[in-house]
Design a protein around this motif. Structure first.
Motif, short mmCIF file in Angstrom:
data_model
loop_
_atom_site.label_atom_id
_atom_site.label_comp_id
_atom_site.label_asym_id
_atom_site.label_seq_id
_atom_site.Cartn_x
_atom_site.Cartn_y
_atom_site.Cartn_z
N ALA A 14 0.86 -1.18 0.00
CA ALA A 14 0.00 0.00 0.00
C ALA A 14 0.90 1.24 0.00
O ALA A 14 1.74 1.40 0.89
N ASN A 15 0.75 2.08 -1.00
CA ASN A 15 1.52 3.31 -1.12
C ASN A 15 3.03 3.06 -1.11
O ASN A 15 3.79 3.79 -0.50
N GLY A 16 3.45 1.99 -1.75
CA GLY A 16 4.87 1.68 -1.84
C GLY A 16 5.47 1.04 -0.61
O GLY A 16 6.67 0.81 -0.55
N ARG A 17 4.67 0.72 0.37
CA ARG A 17 5.15 0.07 1.60
C ARG A 17 4.35 -1.20 1.82
O ARG A 17 3.23 -1.34 1.36
N ASN A 18 4.93 -2.12 2.58
CA ASN A 18 4.23 -3.35 2.92
C ASN A 18 3.48 -3.16 4.23
O ASN A 18 4.01 -2.61 5.19
N ILE A 19 2.25 -3.62 4.25
CA ILE A 19 1.38 -3.51 5.41
C ILE A 19 0.98 -4.92 5.85
O ILE A 19 0.58 -5.74 5.03
N LEU A 20 1.10 -5.19 7.13
CA LEU A 20 0.62 -6.46 7.68
C LEU A 20 -0.82 -6.25 8.13
O LEU A 20 -1.09 -5.43 9.01
N GLN A 21 -1.73 -6.98 7.50
CA GLN A 21 -3.14 -6.92 7.90
C GLN A 21 -3.46 -8.19 8.68
O GLN A 21 -3.25 -9.29 8.20
N GLU A 22 -3.94 -8.02 9.89
CA GLU A 22 -4.24 -9.16 10.74
C GLU A 22 -5.71 -9.11 11.14
O GLU A 22 -6.20 -8.07 11.58
N ARG A 23 -6.39 -10.22 10.98
CA ARG A 23 -7.79 -10.34 11.40
C ARG A 23 -7.90 -11.53 12.33
O ARG A 23 -7.34 -12.59 12.08
#
Length: 67
Positions: A14-23
């Motif tokens: 997202a926007n050139g960066r990696n995002i960790l999404q946790e559910r």
């Protein structure tokens, strides 16, 4: 009935960066194989940028001679 917790982790750019999404899902496993949801939550954490290794001149020469 058994209580179970399911954790789903996805790394998304997202926007050139990696995002960790946790559910997280917390619920009961029913006798007929169904799942009764009691609670769920989610969060997003930005991951640090990858560190690009830098090589000195000796390493560069070794790579050129090996190739």
């Amino acid at each position: 009935m058994r209580e179970i917790v399911v954790i789903e982790r996805v790394i998304a750019p997202a926007n050139g960066r990696n995002i960790l999404q946790e559910r997280r899902y917390h619920g009961l496993l029913l006798a007929d194989g169904g799942f009764r949801l009691l609670a769920c939550c989610g969060k997003r954490c930005p991951l640090p940028r990858a560190v690009v290794p830098r090589f000195d001149e000796r390493t560069k020469k070794h790579r050129e001679t090996a190739a």
